[in-house]
Design a protein around this motif. Structure first.
Motif, mmCIF file in Angstrom:
data_model
loop_
_atom_site.group_PDB
_atom_site.id
_atom_site.type_symbol
_atom_site.label_atom_id
_atom_site.label_comp_id
_atom_site.label_asym_id
_atom_site.label_seq_id
_atom_site.Cartn_x
_atom_site.Cartn_y
_atom_site.Cartn_z
ATOM 1 N N THR A 138 53.081 0.839 104.585
ATOM 2 C CA THR A 138 52.278 1.916 104.003
ATOM 3 C C THR A 138 52.467 1.938 102.494
ATOM 4 O O THR A 138 51.480 2.006 101.742
ATOM 5 C CB THR A 138 52.693 3.275 104.581
ATOM 6 N N ILE A 147 44.474 9.276 98.560
ATOM 7 C CA ILE A 147 45.533 8.923 99.522
ATOM 8 C C ILE A 147 45.727 10.066 100.513
ATOM 9 O O ILE A 147 45.887 9.855 101.723
ATOM 10 C CB ILE A 147 46.857 8.600 98.807
ATOM 11 N N GLU A 148 45.690 11.293 100.007
ATOM 12 C CA GLU A 148 45.823 12.462 100.871
ATOM 13 C C GLU A 148 44.722 12.469 101.917
ATOM 14 O O GLU A 148 44.955 12.770 103.085
ATOM 15 C CB GLU A 148 45.724 13.724 99.993
ATOM 16 N N THR A 178 45.268 9.463 104.584
ATOM 17 C CA THR A 178 46.528 9.381 105.335
ATOM 18 C C THR A 178 46.411 10.192 106.618
ATOM 19 O O THR A 178 46.022 11.354 106.571
ATOM 20 C CB THR A 178 47.689 9.944 104.498
ATOM 21 N N GLN A 200 47.172 12.718 109.271
ATOM 22 C CA GLN A 200 47.913 13.952 109.044
ATOM 23 C C GLN A 200 48.927 14.208 110.153
ATOM 24 O O GLN A 200 48.766 15.067 110.985
ATOM 25 C CB GLN A 200 46.921 15.130 108.945
ATOM 26 N N GLN A 249 41.126 6.305 112.521
ATOM 27 C CA GLN A 249 41.390 5.531 111.303
ATOM 28 C C GLN A 249 40.270 4.533 111.108
ATOM 29 O O GLN A 249 39.951 3.749 112.030
ATOM 30 C CB GLN A 249 42.728 4.780 111.431
ATOM 31 N N TYR A 290 39.866 3.345 103.687
ATOM 32 C CA TYR A 290 40.838 2.768 102.762
ATOM 33 C C TYR A 290 40.130 1.856 101.754
ATOM 34 O O TYR A 290 40.430 1.889 100.559
ATOM 35 C CB TYR A 290 41.896 1.942 103.518
#
Lengths: 203, 769
Positions: free
Chosen positions: B110, B173-174, B177, B179, B511, B516
């Motif tokens: 990561t 990024i928040e 990512t 949670q 995801q 990304y």
């Protein structure tokens, strides 16, 4: 004879540990002695790349084992509540939850202010001084925090008098606390902002 | 005249012996290969499942590799200090175990992924920031900067302030990512859920675990759990594929040892009772041993590694392979030998064919079992056929009045019934059995009909993976495209649909690789927005007073060219997002959208043509049903093929009656299972294949015109007994597919034994057979 020396040595070691525990215990006991504290703060940030150092003033309310209410009054007005359940922006009438990263910071802040951090594995703690004047230095062990934070340094006596956060990118934040008093009869507004309904804010 | 008759026989025997020598040479060569390279035994339980398409297999493997051979150790307690003490003790124990190490590769991956994306941050904006900048609504960003400058420091920044004053990369990024509730500490994940504090270690083996290592590893974890829970007020839960494999391996090894030992003892007892001489016993074991070694070595050579379940099935070869030795020992008079060889060859061919028809299955393990069994039986037969005359002058004398009486009873079982009545009874039994089976047939769609995992291990897996917020390895969306950007564009288009599923609580997370690394068009738009904000006259300068150096550097970065080409994207995806990016296969790129806690019947209203919602559990169940149904159809084909073989070999229409016996046995077995409300699994059907093969064996021998009926039935009875023993043992297996196989053949053999004597009613006099 050897056995006696060993026994004495063990006793001394045990007592030394007890004295050390007494120092740690005293700090925590001091910092959590008052249920609700109020005070003023001055915050100065030194950030590479900025022409000037952002400075803010305001007041705070701290209820240990519940949360920290941070009210910035100058240059902008904002109200933020940090609790174990998360961080909330209470600037408007409707509170809204801040991002997850702020929530992680929230739990760390509360642990730092109550010296719970001494018993926590998230930081390596170094305590120096005595009850009249102490310094606590914390280095993060949590992987994510290590990328952003170098150290947290606290100093104080009966209350925390200053906090300095040094970030990995070279910026640092110096917070000084003044006029810190114990609050025994908080206002309704204060209780509302703190989301506190028990203890001093109870019926 | 005599020489004319004896010459073909002699040449047949020479041919057999030559064939045997050739097989022995092959056996020696592959055994040498096996000893040099070692016998590799696989314990991969995925071989038991249908493999599906090559694409699906790749994706499934990649998702499983996310944890793969890792072991998760979760320590759970409502007492923080006890948890801390237990944590330290566990850490010490792990550090002292040379076979396992604490794995931080996930965290490092990561961090490495963030570092790899940093240089491209100008193309990476969170959806909300992109929208805000596009609509020139900077309220949120402005508030965020003000809070960062003047509020209590709670901003997480991956880039120094001067390089990203609005913290666009931090917010991106928040946004991407997952949670979860945990925070990674120095070597473990710490969680707080429902009042309980938890700490999870991820461990990885320091070497490839062999069959012996699994049991030791399981013991070590059991001891660790016991010691830790005794010493501290915590609950220690272990999870991972290792425990399933260890349990399967231990069970399989125990069964191999038990079944083999009991089978051997039973055969020894039978031979002692019947032949009362060491030579027949040695000859029989030599034939079984030769068959087993040949099967082991050649299958290992052909497949590189043998699955442990193949070895469990292989134990049944002991009971079936001995049949040929028994037939020769009972009926191997010198004058009859050539007929016996012909009949046994026909019998062996039918059984081997039955096994090979099994091999048409999609299940990798079934193909291996089929090849193993066919090779083992054929080589056992070859041993007996080639060497019997060299070892024995005549048939071995049979002892035991019980055998004589039983054989006589069997021989005359159907004599009171006329030929027409026999045909009618068998016909009714066949049709009745088929009708019952077809009318009530329920094909199993349950994967636990193949292999049943330990319930505690499954519960532990679900509990710990739930704590970690792990993504499903069996439900995902598969994306295929000719280009990397095509994959990302398709994924990006599915985002709103996934958000909808999240809102409807049909998933708890997902995801997307395109979150990304956005597609090219989106990256271009983001770069333009980034430049709009951070250029020399960008919006940021009205919010933040940067010094000249920071201003210049920021503008330079904002206006730099995009270096994120497709090849770079592919490299990034391969290196840092391997659980989402599968790579190139057959000229197409494959990627997966992973889903967190999807509901079992998840559906999408519409998906693009290159996106497919995959539910492996449903697919496996469907494949299982398909395999089972096609296996039943192929069984009919097998019977037709055997019938054809008979006609070609014997050139007698009456010989088709031989097919009736196995047909009737198998239909009655199926009817019996169905009547007992057993869901018919693939391995029940494979059992029917062997019922057909073995029934045919017995029928062929009985059909022969011979004055040696008594010994023939003695041989059939003895063969049945060994088969009943071998498969009766298999029916006790803890593995459902093995026990189902064993039960089917056990019942089928009993029925074959009962029905075979009826063949005498249909015999013709043919000196050639």
């Amino acid at each position: 004879m050897t056995k006696l020396l060993i026994s004495i040595g063990l006793c001394l070691a045990a007592n030394m540990r007890a004295w050390a525990q007494t120092d740690e215990f005293d700090l925590r006991e001091i910092l959590t002695r008052s249920e609700l504290l109020q005070g003023a703060f001055t915050q100065i940030q030194t950030i590479p790349g900025l022409r000037s150092n952002p400075t803010s003033h305001g007041k705070f309310f701290y209820a240990h084992s519940h949360g920290l209410l941070w009210i910035t009054e100058q240059p902008n007005k904002s109200t933020t509540l940090f609790t174990n359940e998360g961080a909330f922006d209470k600037s408007s009438n409707q509170a809204h939850r801040l991002p997850k990263s702020a929530q992680r910071i929230s739990s760390v802040i509360l642990q730092v202010l109550s010296a719970d951090i001494l018993h926590d594995t998230q930081f390596t703690a170094t305590l120096q001084g005595d009850i009249a004047s102490w310094n606590l230095s914390l280095q993060p062990r949590q992987k994510v925090l290590q990328r952003h934070l170098a150290t947290i340094e606290l100093a104080g006596s009966e209350v925390v008098q200053s906090i300095r956060l040094v970030a990995k990118d070279g910026s640092n934040t110096q917070i000084s606390f003044t006029d810190v008093i114990q609050l025994t009869t908080p206002s309704l507004d204060t209780c509302r902002l703190l989301n506190l309904t028990t203890g001093l804010c109870g019926d | 005249m005599v020489s004319h008759l004896t010459r073909p026989r002699a040449s047949r025997e020479s041919a057999l012996q030559a064939l045997f020598i050739a097989s022995a040479i092959i056996a020696i060569v592959v055994c040498g290969y096996m000893f040099r390279n070692g016998l590799s035994v696989s314990t991969d339980l995925r071989m038991v499942l249908p493999s599906g398409s090559a694409n699906l297999a790749k994706v499934s493997d990649r998702l499983a590799e996310s944890f793969g051979d890792r072991v998760l150790l979760a320590l759970i307690s409502d007492n923080e200090s006890q948890l801390e003490l237990a944590l330290q003790a566990t850490r010490r124990a792990v550090l002292h175990n040379p076979n396992f190490a604490i794995d931080l590769s996930g965290v490092e991956r990561t961090a490495a992924a963030v570092d790899a994306l940093l240089p491209h941050r100008a193309a990476l904006l969170s959806p909300s920031d992109a929208q805000a900048i596009r609509s020139r609504d900077f309220t949120d960003l402005s508030d965020s900067v003000q809070a960062a400058l003047f509020g209590f420091p709670s901003d997480v920044r991956w880039v120094p302030f001067g390089e990203d004053p609005l913290n666009l990369f931090g917010r991106y990024i928040e946004a991407v990512t997952p949670q979860g509730d945990g925070a990674w500490m120095q070597d473990h994940l710490r969680l707080m859920q429902s009042g309980d504090a938890s700490a999870i270690f991820v461990l990885r083996p320091t070497k490839t675990l062999g069959v012996d290592d699994y049991k030791q590893a399981q013991q070590w974890f059991n001891e660790l759990e016991h010691k830790t829970e005794s010493a501290y007020d915590i609950n220690l839960v272990s999870a991972g594929a290792l425990f399933h494999v260890a349990a399967a391996t231990t069970s399989a090894r125990s069964e191999i040892a038990t079944f083999a030992l009991i089978s051997i003892l039973a055969i020894v007892a039978l031979f002692v009772m019947v032949f009362r001489h060491i030579k027949p016993l040695l000859f029989a074991f030599a034939s079984i041993g030769y068959g087993c070694v040949f099967a082991l070595a050649t299958t290992s050579f052909l497949f590189t590694e043998l699955h442990i379940f193949t070895l469990v099935f292989g134990c049944s070869l002991i009971g079936v392979g001995v049949d040929y030795a028994l037939h020769f020992l009972c009926m191997g008079h010198a004058a009859n030998l050539h007929k016996l060889i012909a009949a046994s060859l026909l019998a062996c061919a039918s059984t081997a064919m039955a096994y090979l028809f099994m091999g048409q299955s999609e299940l990798a393990i079934v193909i291996q079992i089929a090849v193993f069994s066919a090779l083992g039986l054929t080589s056992s037969w070859l041993f007996v056929a080639a060497l019997y005359a060299r070892v024995f002058d005549d048939a071995a004398p049979l002892h035991g009045s019980w055998l004589q009486r039983s054989a006589a009873a069997l021989q005359h079982l159907w004599e009171p019934v006329t030929r027409a009545a026999t045909f009618t009874i068998i016909g009714i039994a066949l049709i009745g059995g088929l009708a019952t089976a077809v009318y009530n047939l329920s094909v199993s769609t349950d994967l636990t009909s193949l292999y049943r995992s330990n319930a505690t291990f499954v519960e532990n897996d679900q509990r710990v993976s739930g704590m970690l917020g792990a993504f499903s390895a069996t439900q995902f969306v598969l994306i295929t495209d000719q280009s990397v950007d095509g994959i990302l564009t398709t994924m990006h288009s599915l985002r709103s649909g996934l958000e909808q599923k999240l809102t409807e609580h049909q998933i708890t997370g997902y995801q997307l690789l395109s979150d990304y690394i956005p597609p090219r068009a989106v990256r271009a738009r983001h770069r333009a927005l980034f430049s709009q904000v951070y250029a020399t006259t960008g919006t940021v300068h009205s919010l933040v007073d940067l010094d000249e150096t920071a201003r210049t550097e920021l503008a330079r970065f904002a206006t730099a060219k995009d270096v994120l080409q497709d090849s770079k994207v592919e490299a990034l995806a391969n290196q840092h997002f391997a659980h989402l990016w599968i790579g190139e296969h057959d000229g197409q790129f494959l990627a997966a959208i992973t889903l967190q806690n999807p509901v079992r019947d998840l559906q999408f209203v519409s998906l693009p043509a290159n996106a497919t919602l995959i539910n492996l559990t449903v697919d496996w169940a469907t494949a299982l049903t398909r395999n089972t149904t096609s296996a039943l159809l192929v069984l009919l084909l097998t019977l037709a093929a055997i019938g054809l073989l008979l006609l070609i070999w014997l050139r007698q229409w009456q010989s088709l009656a031989i097919v009736l016996i196995p047909m009737t046995s198998s239909s009655l077995v199926l009817a019996l299972l169905v009547a007992l409300s057993v869901d018919i699994s693939l391995f029940h059907v494979f059992g029917l294949y062997l019922v057909v093969g073995l029934g045919f064996d017995y029928a062929v021998f009985v059909y022969r015109d011979t004055s040696d009926d008594r010994n023939c039935f003695a041989a059939v009875l003895l063969s049945s007994l060994t088969t009943l023993f071998a498969f009766g043992l298999l029916s006790q297996s803890a593995t459902p597919m093995i026990s189902g196989f064993g039960v089917t053949i056990f019942c089928g053999t009993l029925l074959n034994l009962f029905l075979v004597p009826a063949i005498r009613q249909f015999r013709t006099h043919d000196p050639s057979f």
